[in-house]
Scaffold this active site. Structure first.
Site, short mmCIF file in Angstrom:
data_model
loop_
_atom_site.label_atom_id
_atom_site.label_comp_id
_atom_site.label_asym_id
_atom_site.label_seq_id
_atom_site.Cartn_x
_atom_site.Cartn_y
_atom_site.Cartn_z
N GLU A 315 0.76 -1.01 0.01
CA GLU A 315 -0.04 -0.11 0.12
C GLU A 315 0.89 1.08 0.10
OE1 GLU A 315 -3.38 0.01 2.83
OE2 GLU A 315 -3.85 -2.12 2.37
N GLU A 328 2.40 0.30 4.01
CA GLU A 328 2.36 -0.81 4.87
C GLU A 328 2.24 -2.11 3.83
OE1 GLU A 328 -0.60 -0.79 7.44
OE2 GLU A 328 -2.31 -0.69 6.09
N ASN A 330 -0.16 -5.51 3.55
CA ASN A 330 -1.19 -6.32 3.94
C ASN A 330 -0.90 -7.81 3.66
OD1 ASN A 330 -3.05 -4.68 5.74
ND2 ASN A 330 -3.32 -3.86 4.00
N GLU A 336 -11.05 -6.16 -0.82
CA GLU A 336 -11.38 -5.71 -2.07
C GLU A 336 -10.69 -6.35 -3.29
OE1 GLU A 336 -7.92 -3.17 -0.37
OE2 GLU A 336 -9.88 -4.20 0.38
N ARG A 382 -18.42 -1.57 -0.44
CA ARG A 382 -18.93 -2.60 0.71
C ARG A 382 -20.20 -2.24 1.35
NH1 ARG A 382 -13.04 -2.96 3.86
NH2 ARG A 382 -11.77 -2.84 2.03
N ASP A 580 -64.03 23.20 7.44
CA ASP A 580 -64.79 23.78 8.77
C ASP A 580 -65.76 22.73 9.45
OD1 ASP A 580 -65.28 24.97 11.05
OD2 ASP A 580 -66.58 26.54 10.08
N ASP A 686 -59.41 38.68 12.14
CA ASP A 686 -58.59 38.82 12.94
C ASP A 686 -59.40 38.34 14.21
OD1 ASP A 686 -56.09 39.90 14.63
OD2 ASP A 686 -58.12 40.76 15.47
N LYS A 749 -68.19 36.35 9.36
CA LYS A 749 -67.98 35.07 10.01
C LYS A 749 -68.75 34.78 11.38
CE LYS A 749 -63.75 32.35 11.31
NZ LYS A 749 -64.38 31.13 10.70
N HIS A 779 -71.13 33.21 6.72
CA HIS A 779 -70.59 31.92 7.19
C HIS A 779 -71.22 31.91 8.49
CE1 HIS A 779 -67.80 28.75 8.54
NE2 HIS A 779 -67.95 29.29 9.75
N HIS A 781 -72.49 28.77 12.07
CA HIS A 781 -72.65 27.25 12.57
C HIS A 781 -74.14 27.06 12.94
CE1 HIS A 781 -68.29 26.42 12.71
NE2 HIS A 781 -68.25 27.71 12.52
N THR A 915 -60.28 31.33 16.78
CA THR A 915 -59.02 31.13 17.09
C THR A 915 -57.98 32.46 16.43
OG1 THR A 915 -59.83 28.71 16.66
CG2 THR A 915 -57.40 29.47 16.44
#
Length: 1196
Positions: A315, A328, A330, A336, A382, A580, A686, A749, A779, A781, A915
């Protein structure tokens, strides 16, 4: 004739082992004659495990040899042992790694079973001089270098001396291996930084560290030495100067020990992580030819110098000036080696065995170097069981799915099958993938395709990371260095490698074991089947091409749309079913899936509607928080399906879709993105009717080129002369301010259903008289059951649009029924609406069935109630507040809460309630009940001693704006007690958000979980914690939005099967088969079939854990780290705690080392993510842990 030929034949049934043996005997005369010519050796053992053991067995079998495997107790079920003819236990009673290092035990097994050759593979004993010598002493051929050579080459310091002796260039380093940390410290002082620490007897990246700071030398040496001791039985290290950013080139040599040496070319191994190779290539691309020859020559020179025998690798490092340095040798086969085999056609492992048996290179056909030819290009990946997003921490467990790639030029080395268990005790290498082509580019293409084809489930792998490598420009240039991974952070921008199906199985398995846990789901479980939507009478393409209100907005703009609405003959309707209606009845829990299912039918049935209210408001955060649905994706999907009807959303003015004030640029950016994504009409309101907030919201919509529907929120009763605050004059004056600021439509609303028929007539008539050209949209409910009457009264008085919803979702706290309103105006000269009632009724059948799926969220309200005129609670809040009361332990006080809601409203100043202001009133109502405060007088008396809800405090500070008539005193002063007050519009004082920076921070926080988009950043700006939880849950649970609603809410029954459609043309069939018995670790195995193939997931049984905790018993289940708590430090990988570096109560600094974990022979130091005090250590030395287990807790 055929009958006669078969006469006398018999069928013999043999076991698998018998068949294998018989096959060998039957082939002995024919094939055996050929094979016996190859080698004098008869029986080879692989003194190793896993992939390399299998590689040896295959080579031995092809040479006509019998094969022998060894295994540790931990590996008793490992696949490699079953690939050999025989297998034997070694190292009985020893630790998993130590068993494979017990060479005396291995040699005993070899002798007892007639083994005449041992191949050590790589790692473990492959470089052990004593092992090789003992083999020689026992007359067993060691398939590798001589023991003497291993002593020279295996000890890297001695090896360098040999290299120096024959003139190879070297990097400065210590001459001798050492286990003395002071030697490393002194070397650093003499030669400077950075340094490389290397295990003297190591390889494969084990026991290696790069140290860049002098202060880190001692600790890095200790960790590397400990790691080397564990992996190789020798903790000695050598130290050398670190050459930064080199290429790592190695040369494969083959020698026969009698003077013949050849090389098989070089490999480029520069793509490394922690000094362990990730991708290897042969030949090395973009390498100077003169340098290539020098590398080859030096490798051969060194091998001849030491009279090398067998395979080895020399290497080198190559710097940016094409200078090479010896690293080195091996002295073994490399992981590999496959790429070299592919480009040379030489079977390296077979050649090793033949040389060990006495063959010379000329006898094997290599009379000279010219007999080796390099053809084409090969590369190897690998595939490891590591999680790149978590620092490549090892993972282990059971392989649930394994489908490897194939095709021309694709090679897989390994032995993995479905059900294989990945051990925590060994290397993380799973398989090796090698691809070969005629060119570098061709090999890249083949590798990328093969990686994409891989399917590995049950453990995390590095496949997504490798896919990124093969897309990197730096890699594709062919000139990468060893710094490539460290210098390319985008490699870690990965999509999770755990497939969505596996995550869904875990989600369904969790419900099967521990039951469904959906907040607010207090009603009965889902009933009925998944509904089928009706077929639309008009196709999407037809609807998109015709004239419509949507087309007017897109082509002519908001003003033309407003004029078209005002000029329209007859009453227009807006349908609220998609928002809603289910917010009011089912706590906003209807999922995108069920909306999408009926989108085609809705577009057809409601063709000609003014708009569909389908986004914004509570649907945004509930989608993220509870449904694990992306609200932006909901908008995009539904927009594709409905090309003809405008979409409307609720925009809470300066609060956008949140519950507090945001910086101005947040609201503007959110509005702009919503418009781009498909919203046409913005109902700007708002919560306090605060004009400055309204004007800002209007400006944001105008800037985004949306239709501005300015909104007045209705409260009080204009038909009651005794009510003086919210009068007719007040609403007319407020409308005038909005008109003067530039709105397209006016919305009234009536969020609580307070608008009585007579009041509707008065209010709309007054507005119509004052503003004759202004389109008016009403709108309401139906809480008091007067909704239909009020809408008809508003229409008669001059309203252009009224809100309705499908009959199955109408009434109670929802909107009036569409069928009731349309049938009531049928035949009217001025109001008749020609919509197709028959088709609308078919759509209603779908919603009747769909609503049954959401029975857990039904509020229990059976009929309308006129008490709304007392408490004035918005319809959309009614069910949510009721769920909240039960969650807070106040369910039995619901009637009192409704009464206290009216009291709270008066205490707060008789405010408009929608909200987020309605949340303030609701929080205050529960607060009054919880503290047993009956009236306003008592509240004032006790106010200074009470801790008010945060929402109430922020309301009085002015975070929502200014209420009509101002804040009530002295309550405000008593609540705030000197806290700061905001005067004017809150948002204008807040600093702008840097979205580029926010996105980058989120990308880093959720790396590996999600590729963060600009829309994600907007979601986080609105709901930071909710968004983080959504991303984490999506990563854990998978795309639960794809599940049928019944399965999502309730799970599956045994043998129940569902179809999950991921995208067009792609789906998976999932069937629950069984829930297993309780295992010792507190988990149960849950068995599924996916597309007919068995799959298993392990689920922790929380009920058992809870029972054990109640009994005070000990549980094997560890505490888990909280991913949302910065100071909750979890294990990054599974492994064993080898050291704890801190003590309870210590002051900790960010980056300080806390705990050392070892897994798969790799030690990892876990560091503190923040400064703080260590309040809890959850593990002890020697404990085993899994990824995510709590290690310690820091109080920031």
């Amino acid at each position: 004739m055929a009958k006669n030929r078969s006469k006398g034949r018999r069928l013999v049934v043999r076991s698998e082992v018998e068949s294998h043996e018989t096959m060998k005997r039957e082939n002995s005369d024919a094939l055996g004659e050929i094979l016996r010519k190859s080698s004098t050796l008869k029986k080879v053992m692989a003194a190793n495990r896993g992939e390399i053991a299998v590689r040896v067995f295959r080579a031995g079998t092809e040479l006509g040899m019998r094969t022998t495997a060894i295994f540790s107790e931990a590996d008793r079920l490992a696949a490699h042992r079953y690939k050999a003819d025989e297998s034997y236990l070694v190292g009985e009673g020893k630790e998993p790694v130590a068993a494979y290092l017990d060479y005396e035990s291995i040699i005993d097994v070899a002798k007892e079973n007639g083994v005449d050759a041992i191949h050590p593979g790589y790692g473990l004993l492959s470089e052990n001089e004593n092992f090789a010598r003992r083999c020689e002493e026992e007359g067993i051929a060691f398939v590798g270098p001589r023991a003497e050579t291993l002593g020279q080459m295996g000890d890297k310091v001695v090896c360098k001396a040999q290299a120096k002796a024959c003139g190879l260039p070297l990097v400065p380093g210590t001459e001798y291996a050492t286990d003395d940390v002071e030697t490393a410290v002194e070397f650093a002082k003499e030669f400077g930084m950075p340094l490389m620490l290397k295990a003297a007897m190591g390889g494969g990246g084990r026991g290696m560290r790069v140290v860049k700071q002098q202060s880190e030398v001692a600790q890095a040496f200790a960790r590397a030495s400990s790691e080397a001791k564990t992996a190789f039985g020798d903790g000695r290290m050598f130290i050398e100067r670190y050459v930064e950013a080199p290429r790592h080139i190695e040369v494969q040599i083959m020698a026969d020990g009698v003077g013949n040496v050849i090389h098989l070319g070089e490999r480029d191994c520069s793509v490394q992580r922690r000094h362990q190779k990730v991708v290897e290539m042969a030949p090395a691309p973009c390498l100077d030819e003169e340098l290539r020859k020098r590398l080859h020559d030096d490798a051969v020179k060194l091998a001849k110098h030491v009279n090398y025998r067998n395979a080895g690798t020399v290497e080198f490092m190559v710097d940016n000036q094409n200078r090479h340095y010896f690293l080195e040798v091996n002295p073994r086969v490399q992981v590999e080696h496959t790429v070299t085999e592919e480009v040379t056609g030489v079977d390296i492992v077979q050649t090793q065995i033949l040389i060990a048996g006495g063959k010379t290179l000329p006898e094997l056909g290599f009379k000279s170097q010219d007999d080796v030819q390099i053809r084409g290009f090969a590369m190897q990946c690998r595939i490891t069981t590591e999680d790149p997003a978590m620092g490549f921490s090892p993972d282990f467990g059971r392989i649930e799915v394994y489908r490897p790639p194939g095709g021309l030029g694709v090679r897989i080395d390994g032995e993995v099958v479905v059900g294989s268990r990945i051990s925590p005790f060994y290397d993380s290498l799973l398989v090796k993938l090698t691809c070969t082509s005629q060119s570098f580019e061709g090999a890249v293409q083949k590798m990328y395709r093969s990686l994409a084809e891989f399917r590995i489930r049950g453990v995390k792998t590095n496949v997504p990371f490798l896919q990124n490598v093969f897309q990197s420009k730096a890699f594709l240039s062919g000139k990468v260095t060893t710094n490539f991974i460290d210098e390319t952070p985008e490699l870690f921008d990965m999509i999770s490698n755990v497939d969505d199906t596996q995550k869904l199985l875990s989600y369904l398995g969790e419900i099967a074991v521990n039951g469904a846990k959906h907040p607010g789901a207090v009603g009965p479980p889902p009933i009925g089947a998944e509904p089928s939507p009706p077929k639309p009478s008009k196709k999407t393409a037809e609807l998109a091409s015709q004239q419509s209100f949507k087309k007017i907005i897109d082509e002519q703009g908001p003003a033309a749309f407003a004029k078209a609405v005002r000029d329209h003959k007859g009453l227009l309707i807006m349908d609220t079913t998609w928002r809603d209606a289910h917010q009011s009845l089912l706590a906003t829990r209807v999922r995108t899936r069920d909306l999408y299912q009926c989108a085609d039918a809705t577009a057809s049935a409601l063709d000609g509607a003014y708009s569909l209210e389908m986004w914004g408001g509570a649907t945004f955060d509930v989608s993220l928080r509870f449904l694990r649905d992306c609200p932006w994706r909901r908008l995009e999907l539904l927009r594709e399906k409905v090309p003809n009807i405008p979409f409307q959303m609720l925009l809470r003015g300066a609060n956008a879709v949140g519950y507090t004030s945001y910086a101005d640029n947040v609201v503007q950016e959110f509005t702009t993105e919503a418009r781009k994504s498909g919203i046409d009409i913005f109902r700007v309101f708002d919560s306090l009717n605060y004009v400055d907030n309204l004007k800002f919201g209007i400006d944001c919509v105008r800037n985004a080129d949306g239709v501005v529907e300015g909104t007045i929120c209705y409260s009080g009763d204009v038909s009651d002369p005794s009510k003086k605050k919210y009068t007719l004059d007040y609403y007319v004056d407020l409308t005038e301010q909005l008109v003067n600021h530039g709105i397209d439509i006016l919305a009234i609303k009536d969020m609580a259903g307070l608008l009585k028929p007579r009041a509707a007539t008065m209010l709309v008539s007054a507005l119509r008289a004052k503003f004759p050209a202004l389109p008016i949209h009403v709108h309401t409910h139906d809480t008091a059951s007067t909704g239909v009457a009020s809408m008809l009264a508003a229409a008669e008085a001059g309203a252009d649009v009224v809100d309705v919803c499908t009959d199955a979702m109408a009434g109670l706290t929802s909107q009036p029924a569409i069928g009731a309103v349309l049938n009531s105006i049928k035949g009217s000269e001025t109001l008749d609406n020609p919509m197709n009632l028959k088709e609308i009724l078919k759509l209603n059948t779908y919603w009747e069935q769909a609503r049954a799926l959401y029975s857990p969220y039904e509020s229990g309200i059976k009929a309308g109630s006129a008490d709304v005129y007392i408490h004035e609670m918005p319809g959309g809040q009614y069910t949510n507040l009721k769920f909240q009361a039960f969650a807070n332990g106040l369910g039995e006080e619901w009637d009192n809460i409704k009464e206290s809601y009216a009291t709270a409203n008066q205490c707060l100043g008789d405010i408009v309630k929608v909200t987020p202001s309605s949340k303030v009133v609701g929080d205050m109502a529960q607060f009054l009940v919880a503290n047993k405060i009956p009236d306003e007088k008592t509240l004032l008396e006790q106010a200074e001693s009470l801790s008010f809800p945060t929402s109430v405090v922020e309301y009085f500070q002015g975070y929502l704006g200014q209420p009509v008539g101002g804040f009530p005193e002295p309550l405000r002063a008593k609540v705030l007690r000197g806290k700061g007050i905001i005067e004017g519009r809150p948002g204008c004082t807040l600093p702008p958000v840097d979205f580029k920076q926010l996105r980058a921070e989120l990308q880093e926080k959720h790396r590996g979980r999600r590729d963060v988009s600009h829309k994600d950043a907007l979601s986080s700006a609105m709901y930071p914690k909710v968004f983080d939880e959504y991303v984490i849950s999506r990563d854990i649970m998978g795309p639960v939005s794809l599940l049928p609603t019944k399965a999502f809410l309730k799970g599956l029954e045994i043998d129940e099967e569902i179809e999950v459609k991921a995208r067009r043309g792609s789906s998976a069939s999932i069937k629950l088969k069984a829930v297993g018995e309780l295992l010792p670790n507190g988990k149960r195995e849950v068995f599924f079939e996916v597309n007919g193939i068995p799959r298993v997931v392990d689920i922790l049984d929380l009920k058992v854990l809870e029972n054990e905790n109640k009994k005070g018993g000990m549980s094997a289940v560890r505490e888990r780290a909280d991913p949302m708590d910065l100071g909750s430090v979890g294990a990054p990988m599974a492994g064993e705690v080898v050291d704890i570096l801190v003590k309870d109560g210590a002051e900790i600094k960010a980056g300080e080392a806390l705990v050392v974990i070892s897994a798969m022979k790799m030690e990892t130091t876990v560091s503190a993510p923040c400064n703080g005090k260590l309040k809890h250590i959850a593990v002890g030395k020697g404990d085993s842990c899994t990824a995510g287990d709590l290690l310690c807790a820091i109080e920031p």
